[in-house]
Design a protein around this motif. Structure first.
Motif, mmCIF file in Angstrom:
data_model
loop_
_atom_site.group_PDB
_atom_site.id
_atom_site.type_symbol
_atom_site.label_atom_id
_atom_site.label_comp_id
_atom_site.label_asym_id
_atom_site.label_seq_id
_atom_site.Cartn_x
_atom_site.Cartn_y
_atom_site.Cartn_z
ATOM 1 N N CYS A 53 -17.580 -10.821 45.761
ATOM 2 C CA CYS A 53 -17.836 -9.639 44.699
ATOM 3 C C CYS A 53 -17.680 -8.372 46.032
ATOM 4 C CB CYS A 53 -19.034 -9.257 44.085
ATOM 5 S SG CYS A 53 -18.904 -9.840 42.674
ATOM 6 N N ALA A 54 -18.117 -8.980 47.447
ATOM 7 C CA ALA A 54 -17.880 -7.538 48.766
ATOM 8 C C ALA A 54 -15.889 -7.737 49.061
ATOM 9 C CB ALA A 54 -18.305 -7.944 49.564
ATOM 10 N N VAL A 55 -15.498 -9.069 49.014
ATOM 11 C CA VAL A 55 -14.276 -9.783 48.978
ATOM 12 C C VAL A 55 -13.693 -9.087 47.869
ATOM 13 C CG1 VAL A 55 -12.781 -11.329 49.142
ATOM 14 C CG2 VAL A 55 -14.744 -11.613 51.010
ATOM 15 N N ALA A 92 -14.153 -6.101 46.085
ATOM 16 C CA ALA A 92 -14.543 -5.013 46.227
ATOM 17 C C ALA A 92 -13.859 -4.448 47.630
ATOM 18 C CB ALA A 92 -16.004 -4.504 46.402
ATOM 19 N N GLY A 93 -13.526 -4.779 48.435
ATOM 20 C CA GLY A 93 -12.769 -4.178 49.564
ATOM 21 C C GLY A 93 -11.424 -5.085 49.542
ATOM 22 N N ALA A 94 -10.595 -6.153 48.761
ATOM 23 C CA ALA A 94 -9.243 -5.778 48.313
ATOM 24 C C ALA A 94 -9.415 -4.939 47.047
ATOM 25 C CB ALA A 94 -8.936 -7.337 47.919
ATOM 26 N N MET A 96 -10.311 -1.633 47.200
ATOM 27 C CA MET A 96 -10.455 -0.374 47.665
ATOM 28 C C MET A 96 -9.023 -0.412 48.327
ATOM 29 S SD MET A 96 -14.206 0.337 48.755
ATOM 30 C CE MET A 96 -15.250 -0.761 49.106
ATOM 31 N N TYR A 97 -8.939 -1.172 49.410
ATOM 32 C CA TYR A 97 -7.746 -0.927 50.088
ATOM 33 C C TYR A 97 -6.151 -0.819 49.434
ATOM 34 C CZ TYR A 97 -3.230 -3.094 53.377
ATOM 35 O OH TYR A 97 -2.968 -2.765 53.896
ATOM 36 N N TYR A 98 -6.191 -1.586 48.271
ATOM 37 C CA TYR A 98 -4.872 -2.096 47.450
ATOM 38 C C TYR A 98 -5.149 0.109 46.668
ATOM 39 C CZ TYR A 98 -2.107 -1.913 43.465
ATOM 40 O OH TYR A 98 -0.894 -1.663 42.287
ATOM 41 N N GLN A 150 -6.304 2.396 47.846
ATOM 42 C CA GLN A 150 -5.931 3.371 49.415
ATOM 43 C C GLN A 150 -3.941 3.503 49.466
ATOM 44 O OE1 GLN A 150 -7.084 5.698 50.457
ATOM 45 N NE2 GLN A 150 -9.545 5.915 49.370
#
Length: 175
Positions: A12-14, A16-18, A20-22, A24
């Motif tokens: 889930c953390a990976v 969510a991070g991916a 958010m990166y996409y 931005q």
């Protein structure tokens, strides 16, 4: 069961991070539709409304999520010295970093050229949105760059300080 939960949290953390990166870097940006004769304008020294200049090879991106995400690149047959004789030079400039995939706009190189005096920044549109000005920079090689910059009213409005009488009224302030 503990290993499963740990893996689930990690996945889930990976994810969510991916995500958010996409969002931005890619998600909100879109290419700007060309408007020949209107894409690159500069404010004359004796005026307050932008006037179109000669340009070619125009490409731009923008995002509706923020008024300062606009970036554009172009070329111009006009020298920056010619432009400085007629149009308003801007001393307030700080090119914003563009997404890596928008390769023509290198904010660090543009900023270095402005500092070195091999490029000049001009006012393009005052208050394109409340507190945001459009800035155009032209280099000695005829390359041009466009971005949005917070003006004094915008800086005050966004950091929460009193805007003051010298600024136009904030949209929606009387509601």
């Amino acid at each position: 069961m503990g290993k499963f939960l740990a893996m689930l949290i990690l996945v889930c953390a990976v994810g969510a991070g991916a995500g958010m990166y996409y969002l931005q870097v890619y998600g909100y940006y879109e290419e700007v539709e060309l408007k020949p004769g209107q894409d690159v304008v500069l404010v004359p020294q004796d005026g307050d409304k932008g006037v179109a200049i000669d340009y070619a090879d125009f490409q731009a991106i923008d995002a509706s999520s923020s008024p300062i995400r606009y970036r554009a690149c172009f070329s111009s047959p006009l020298s920056r010295q010619e432009l400085a004789q007629t149009y308003t030079v801007s001393q307030h400039y700080q090119p914003r970093i563009a997404p890596g995939w928008f390769e023509c706009f290198d904010a660090e190189a543009i900023g270095a050229a402005l500092e070195a005096g091999t490029a000049t920044a001009f006012l393009s549109v005052k208050n394109i949105e409340y507190g945001v000005d459009r800035v155009v920079a032209v280099t000695d090689q005829g390359q041009g760059y466009v971005w949005h910059e917070l003006n004094n009213c915008g800086k005050k409005a966004y950091d929460g300080t009193v805007v003051g009488e010298s600024c136009p009224e904030l949209p929606g302030a009387n509601q």
